[in-house]
Design a protein around this motif. Structure first.
Motif, PDB file in Angstrom:
ATOM      1  N   ALA A 130       0.804  -1.227   0.000  1.00 30.05           N
ATOM      2  CA  ALA A 130       0.000   0.000   0.000  1.00 30.05           C
ATOM      3  C   ALA A 130       0.838   1.280   0.000  1.00 30.05           C
ATOM      4  CB  ALA A 130      -0.968  -0.003   1.182  1.00 30.05           C
TER       5      ALA A 130
ATOM      6  N   TYR B  89       1.651   5.827  -2.593  1.00 28.25           N
ATOM      7  CA  TYR B  89       0.589   6.422  -1.787  1.00 28.25           C
ATOM      8  C   TYR B  89       0.922   7.896  -1.541  1.00 28.25           C
ATOM      9  CZ  TYR B  89      -2.413   7.391   2.249  1.00 28.25           C
ATOM     10  OH  TYR B  89      -3.321   7.947   3.119  1.00 28.25           O
TER      11      TYR B  89
ATOM     12  N   ILE C  38      -1.840  -4.985   0.699  1.00 29.81           N
ATOM     13  CA  ILE C  38      -3.218  -5.079   0.209  1.00 29.81           C
ATOM     14  C   ILE C  38      -3.337  -6.478  -0.393  1.00 29.81           C
ATOM     15  CG2 ILE C  38      -4.992  -4.059  -1.263  1.00 29.81           C
ATOM     16  CD1 ILE C  38      -3.044  -1.647  -1.651  1.00 29.81           C
TER      17      ILE C  38
ATOM     18  N   TYR D  83      -6.847  -4.175   3.190  1.00 31.44           N
ATOM     19  CA  TYR D  83      -5.624  -3.639   3.806  1.00 31.44           C
ATOM     20  C   TYR D  83      -5.486  -4.110   5.250  1.00 31.44           C
ATOM     21  CZ  TYR D  83      -5.688   0.028   0.145  1.00 31.44           C
ATOM     22  OH  TYR D  83      -5.694   0.720  -1.028  1.00 31.44           O
TER      23      TYR D  83
ATOM     24  N   ASP E 297      -9.679   0.599   2.814  1.00 33.93           N
ATOM     25  CA  ASP E 297      -8.742   1.606   2.320  1.00 33.93           C
ATOM     26  C   ASP E 297      -7.605   1.718   3.342  1.00 33.93           C
ATOM     27  OD1 ASP E 297      -7.652   3.590   0.748  1.00 33.93           O
ATOM     28  OD2 ASP E 297      -9.502   4.772   0.634  1.00 33.93           O
TER      29      ASP E 297
ATOM     30  N   GLU F  61      -8.996   5.214   6.791  1.00 39.21           N
ATOM     31  CA  GLU F  61     -10.431   5.495   6.850  1.00 39.21           C
ATOM     32  C   GLU F  61     -10.748   6.206   8.168  1.00 39.21           C
ATOM     33  OE1 GLU F  61     -12.756   1.882   6.422  1.00 39.21           O
ATOM     34  OE2 GLU F  61     -11.254   0.959   5.151  1.00 39.21           O
TER      35      GLU F  61
END
Ligand code: MF3
Ligand code: CO
Ligand code: CO
Length: 294
Positions: free
Chosen positions: A101, A105, A143, A148, A218, A221
């Protein structure tokens, strides 16, 4: 999810999140409307509660994250460069059919965060070589099948000195105490309070700029989970919430600065900083870690 699942006491905050006492709010009214917590928590807080299939999938990602951390731990020794950790994490994540992830990012350039000594978090792997006596935090977020899981540990490099032992011991205990406050009816503030209380009693400080977070669908969050706070304040925890607790604890003062690379956060006073992180599920009776260690 039916509110009857909650075990709030009459004087506890109402599980509906109103901020009122349970007895002044929904107590006795639950059967009238079968309040849908999933809808309520999304509307009110943008919190996406997870169902059984989501939880199983996050748990799988969590198992991969822990396996990766174990393999990282086995390679840690004086003389390796932090980029070698990135190479290993990248390879193990891909081999398992996952995606890292962190990579790309918000422009982050690597697959893992590797934070040495005075680096609080978001250390970018590179040419920095680990020395005997260093502490190094490795934060992995694979992920897997779209889900995740986020966890990290701080490791000793070679033989730790007294300061290294202290900050690692205190930060690990901070996570443990934060986790112990996770149960339906408790609040986000209860978690932060438990952590801050202990850290400051130990003469350490709690970083404010980075917080735990909802996770699963995600990377980050709702809600935010500060590692400081006041009892009984903030969102009331309900079953199906999945979030991280990841206290960053400094041996000295809490202030930080971010280096010119726009990512690396270091203690302003140059003191050591350590962190542990797990992804947690709120259950009807308390919590379950989806990245269990310790
Ligand atoms: N894994 C970190 C966390 O615990 C976030 C890292 S963001 C990155 O929330 F871009 F630096 F990877
Ligand atoms: Co996190
Ligand atoms: Co993390």
């Amino acid at each position: 999810m039916n509110m009857k699942l909650q075990r709030a006491g009459r004087n506890d905050p109402c599980p509906c999140g109103s901020g009122l006492k349970y007895k002044k709010c929904c107590l006795g009214k639950e059967t009238a409307g079968r309040v849908d917590l999933k809808q309520l928590y999304f509307k009110k807080y943008q919190i996406r509660l997870k169902g059984p299939e989501d939880i199983a999938a996050i748990q799988k990602a969590g198992r991969l994250a822990l396996d990766i951390l174990d393999r990282v731990e086995a390679m840690i020794r004086p003389g390796i460069a932090t980029d070698e950790i990135n190479t290993l994490v990248d390879a193990l994540t891909s081999a398992a059919g996952g995606v890292s992830a962190p990579l790309n990012y918000r422009g982050y350039p690597k697959s893992v965060c590797v934070s040495v000594n005075e680096v609080i978090c978001h250390g970018i792997p590179g040419a920095r070589v680990l020395n005997d006596g260093d502490i190094v935090n490795v934060d992995v977020t694979p992920i897997l099948n779209g889900y995740y899981a986020d966890c990290n540990k701080t490791f000793f490099v070679g033989t730790p000195g007294a300061d290294a032992r202290k900050i690692v011991t205190v930060s690990r205990e901070c996570l443990r105490l934060g986790m112990a406050a996770v149960r339906p009816g408790n609040t986000v503030g209860d978690i932060g309070w438990a952590i801050q209380q202990y850290a400051e009693n130990q003469g350490c400080s709690v970083v404010r700029e980075f917080v735990g977070h909802g996770v699963g669908f995600d990377f980050h969050e709702a809600p935010q989970i500060p590692h400081y706070g006041r009892k009984r304040q903030g969102v009331v925890l309900v079953p199906g919430m999945v979030f991280t607790i990841e206290p960053m604890i400094n041996l000295g003062r809490k202030e930080l600065r971010v280096l010119g690379d726009q990512w690396t956060a270091v203690t302003a006073d140059g003191s050591l900083s350590a962190q542990f992180e797990q992804t947690l599920l709120v259950t009807p009776s308390g919590f379950e870690s989806l990245t269990p260690f310790d």
